[in-house]
Scaffold this motif. Structure first.
Motif, PDB file in Angstrom:
ATOM      1  N   CYS A   1       4.227  -8.740  -8.982  1.00 33.89           N
ATOM      2  CA  CYS A   1       2.965  -8.625  -9.719  1.00 33.89           C
ATOM      3  C   CYS A   1       2.093  -7.559  -9.052  1.00 33.89           C
ATOM      4  N   TYR A   2       1.680  -6.594  -9.833  1.00 35.48           N
ATOM      5  CA  TYR A   2       0.858  -5.505  -9.296  1.00 35.48           C
ATOM      6  C   TYR A   2      -0.588  -5.780  -9.687  1.00 35.48           C
ATOM      7  N   THR A   3      -1.265  -6.485  -8.794  1.00 39.39           N
ATOM      8  CA  THR A   3      -2.633  -6.909  -9.063  1.00 39.39           C
ATOM      9  C   THR A   3      -3.512  -6.518  -7.879  1.00 39.39           C
ATOM     10  N   ASP A   4      -4.803  -6.637  -8.084  1.00 39.42           N
ATOM     11  CA  ASP A   4      -5.741  -6.382  -6.995  1.00 39.42           C
ATOM     12  C   ASP A   4      -6.126  -7.714  -6.346  1.00 39.42           C
ATOM     13  N   GLY A   5      -7.022  -7.630  -5.378  1.00 41.15           N
ATOM     14  CA  GLY A   5      -7.501  -8.841  -4.734  1.00 41.15           C
ATOM     15  C   GLY A   5      -6.797  -9.189  -3.445  1.00 41.15           C
ATOM     16  N   GLY A   6      -5.923  -8.312  -2.955  1.00 42.71           N
ATOM     17  CA  GLY A   6      -5.227  -8.574  -1.707  1.00 42.71           C
ATOM     18  C   GLY A   6      -5.233  -7.347  -0.813  1.00 42.71           C
ATOM     19  N   LEU A   7      -4.404  -7.389   0.191  1.00 43.11           N
ATOM     20  CA  LEU A   7      -4.309  -6.260   1.111  1.00 43.11           C
ATOM     21  C   LEU A   7      -3.835  -5.013   0.386  1.00 43.11           C
ATOM     22  N   VAL A   8      -2.802  -5.161  -0.441  1.00 45.96           N
ATOM     23  CA  VAL A   8      -2.284  -4.081  -1.281  1.00 45.96           C
ATOM     24  C   VAL A   8      -2.144  -4.632  -2.698  1.00 45.96           C
ATOM     25  N   PRO A   9      -2.081  -3.760  -3.696  1.00 42.68           N
ATOM     26  CA  PRO A   9      -1.963  -4.240  -5.087  1.00 42.68           C
ATOM     27  C   PRO A   9      -0.552  -4.717  -5.427  1.00 42.68           C
ATOM     28  N   PHE A  10      -0.051  -5.656  -4.656  1.00 36.72           N
ATOM     29  CA  PHE A  10       1.294  -6.181  -4.856  1.00 36.72           C
ATOM     30  C   PHE A  10       1.351  -7.608  -4.340  1.00 36.72           C
TER      31      PHE A  10
ATOM     32  N   ILE B   1      11.626  -7.079  -1.311  1.00 37.39           N
ATOM     33  CA  ILE B   1      10.178  -7.281  -1.255  1.00 37.39           C
ATOM     34  C   ILE B   1       9.551  -6.326  -0.250  1.00 37.39           C
ATOM     35  N   TYR B   2      10.183  -6.158   0.900  1.00 43.95           N
ATOM     36  CA  TYR B   2       9.625  -5.273   1.919  1.00 43.95           C
ATOM     37  C   TYR B   2       9.552  -3.828   1.429  1.00 43.95           C
ATOM     38  N   GLU B   3      10.587  -3.357   0.763  1.00 45.30           N
ATOM     39  CA  GLU B   3      10.577  -1.983   0.273  1.00 45.30           C
ATOM     40  C   GLU B   3       9.465  -1.767  -0.748  1.00 45.30           C
ATOM     41  N   THR B   4       9.261  -2.728  -1.623  1.00 39.99           N
ATOM     42  CA  THR B   4       8.148  -2.631  -2.572  1.00 39.99           C
ATOM     43  C   THR B   4       6.808  -2.671  -1.844  1.00 39.99           C
ATOM     44  N   PHE B   5       6.742  -3.462  -0.779  1.00 38.66           N
ATOM     45  CA  PHE B   5       5.522  -3.524   0.030  1.00 38.66           C
ATOM     46  C   PHE B   5       5.217  -2.174   0.668  1.00 38.66           C
ATOM     47  N   VAL B   6       6.208  -1.502   1.222  1.00 36.49           N
ATOM     48  CA  VAL B   6       6.000  -0.206   1.867  1.00 36.49           C
ATOM     49  C   VAL B   6       5.488   0.817   0.858  1.00 36.49           C
ATOM     50  N   ILE B   7       6.075   0.830  -0.333  1.00 30.93           N
ATOM     51  CA  ILE B   7       5.608   1.742  -1.379  1.00 30.93           C
ATOM     52  C   ILE B   7       4.165   1.437  -1.750  1.00 30.93           C
ATOM     53  N   SER B   8       3.828   0.149  -1.851  1.00 28.10           N
ATOM     54  CA  SER B   8       2.461  -0.242  -2.191  1.00 28.10           C
ATOM     55  C   SER B   8       1.483   0.155  -1.093  1.00 28.10           C
ATOM     56  N   VAL B   9       1.911   0.030   0.162  1.00 29.31           N
ATOM     57  CA  VAL B   9       1.065   0.440   1.280  1.00 29.31           C
ATOM     58  C   VAL B   9       0.767   1.936   1.203  1.00 29.31           C
ATOM     59  N   PHE B  10       1.796   2.723   0.891  1.00 35.00           N
ATOM     60  CA  PHE B  10       1.607   4.167   0.794  1.00 35.00           C
ATOM     61  C   PHE B  10       0.698   4.532  -0.381  1.00 35.00           C
TER      62      PHE B  10
END
Length: 486
Positions: free
Chosen positions: A150-159, A384-393
């Motif tokens: 889920c690509y949403t706001d309200g957290g550390l990254v939009p994921f 999940i981690y790979e999607t997290f890294v992309i979201s962080v970038f």
């Protein structure tokens, strides 16, 4: 007897019987016992079909029964918790493995923050480790679990992640989103049976209202299940082969428990020889309470009256459950064998265990759990981690100019499992020391087995030794003392 032997039998029964005996011997020699249709296999009717056809008609029933055992069977709960403890346990630590140490340190700190419930879960109720424990349990019971990105706001990254039960796959959908695809069991597949989308019917929070099915592309969904056959496209409960045995053993334990409860009862009945109200044919039973025995139960120390003329004696039932213990142990061993784990892991009974047997059982169990850990890490956690890294970038928390050019380089990582307690700390420590001295293991491998980052462990050791020297305290050991200190 064959037709030719029947014909010969009219002329020479001995010859016909000899021919038939040799023919049957020949048939026995050229075939498998498991493939025969003799008396022993007479009621064993089987046929071959695809994995999906085999699973489709029983999948929901098996899942419902597995969930019932999860709720009501202590033996099923023991198996499930054994997997949860050993597959996930206290969770996994991330170690980024790129050539940029600054990136590694930064992304590890961000990951640790993101794993909190408010950042990784759309419901804000579970941390990342808690979601992984739930995934391990649901795979064991339900056969699998889905995670929606889920690509949403309200957290550390939009994921964030949304956990979805396999029940929510809409099996009524038959029309694919893309022409040429096919929809089976709520999953849309291409010509190579690769999932391209999932049709989800999410239940409302009250569990009654069912909205229209929602199509989720496969790139935004993680389907966690164990594929055992090439033709298998959906999950089946891991407990399927063990469910009948757990159910039968539950019934056996209930029967033994009821038997022992009855055996513990000493009931005394008061017999009335002469009815109340007079003698002879003119007896008037009006107003006399009559006892009914329908549905009555024995209770410890019970004393009751009987109807006039009823015949019964003191009830002192005998019974013993001496054989129940050995039978239960055998069933637990078979349950554990069916799930690939030891009797000790299922029963938590260590009364017949010594160090060698416990160590061997632990090694065999770890091989079973290693398969589950590999599936969870590679199919779920790494995705999940790979999607997290992309979201962080994309969110600008890390500024890397060549990220898209060298994306795979920045995805390199490892998972370190939480440490386990040793069976015999002295023996295990000596074994590790010998293995390191002889080159069979490195300090890095030993640290990883203990659930530690070897670099962090060396930094911690250096910090402690430096502080001890400043305070005038001498620390160290055979592996750590320098020549000057010796």
């Amino acid at each position: 007897m064959g037709a030719l032997e029947s014909l010969i039998c009219w002329i020479s029964p001995e010859t016909a019987c000899r021919r038939e005996a040799w023919r049957q011997e020949y048939e026995e020699m050229k075939s498998y016992d498991a493939g025969g249709f003799g008396r022993r296999n007479a009621r064993w009717g089987v046929y071959n079909q695809s994995a999906e056809m085999t699973d489709r008609y029983d999948r929901d029933t098996i899942r419902a029964r597995a969930r019932d055992l999860e709720r009501n069977s202590d033996m099923a709960a023991s198996i499930i918790r054994a997997y949860k403890r050993n597959v996930v346990g206290r969770g996994f630590s991330l170690q980024a493995r790129t050539n940029d140490e600054n990136f590694n340190n930064t992304v590890e700190k961000l990951w640790k923050t993101w794993c909190k419930s408010k950042n990784c879960d759309v419901t804000g109720q579970q941390s990342f480790n808690q979601m992984m424990r739930m995934a391990a349990v649901r795979k064991k019971v339900d056969g699998g679990l889905l995670f929606k990105k889920c690509y949403t706001d309200g957290g550390l990254v939009p994921f964030k992640l949304q956990a979805i039960e396999v029940d929510e796959l809409d099996i009524s959908i038959t029309q694919p989103m893309r022409k040429g695809n096919k929809v089976v069991g709520g999953v849309e597949y291409n010509e190579y049976n690769r999932p391209e989308g999932f049709w989800i019917t999410q239940y409302s929070i009250d569990g009654f209202v069912i909205p229209e099915a929602q199509y989720v592309p496969a790139k935004d969904m993680i389907f966690y299940f164990d594929k055992k056959r090439p033709s298998q496209i959906r999950e089946i409960s891991d407990l399927a082969s063990t469910i009948p045995r757990i159910r039968d053993t539950n019934e056996f334990i209930t029967a033994v428990s009821v038997k022992e409860r009855i055996a513990a009862c000493l009931a005394v009945f008061v017999k009335k020889v002469v009815p109340t109200g007079g003698y002879g044919r003119g007896i008037n039973n009006a107003g006399v309470d009559s006892k009914s025995y329908s549905g009555k139960m024995l209770t410890p120390g019970m004393i009751t009256e009987l109807n006039a003329g009823d015949e019964i004696q003191v009830v002192d039932p005998k019974g013993s459950s001496d054989d129940a213990n050995s039978h239960l142990k055998m069933q637990l061993r078979l349950m554990g064998a069916g799930q690939g784990i030891s009797y000790e892991a299922v029963s938590r009974d260590m009364s017949e265990t010594n160090y060698s047997s416990a160590r061997q059982a632990s090694i065999e169990d770890e091989l079973t759990f290693a398969e589950e850990i590999e599936l969870l890490q590679e199919n779920v956690m790494s995705e999940i981690y790979e999607t997290f890294v992309i979201s962080v970038f994309l969110s600008g928390l890390i500024n890397i100019r060549d990220f898209w050019k060298n994306k795979q380089e920045y995805m390199n990582h490892e998972w370190v499992a939480s440490p386990k307690k040793w069976i015999d700390p002295l023996k295990e420590a000596n074994a590790n020391r010998i293995a390191m001295e002889t080159g069979q293991k490195t300090f890095k491998q030993i640290a990883a087995e203990g659930g530690r980052d070897w670099k962090e462990q060396i930094d911690d050791m250096a910090e402690v030794f430096q502080y001890a020297r400043e305070k005038g305290v001498r620390l160290g050991g055979e592996l750590f003392e320098s020549e000057e200190e010796k």
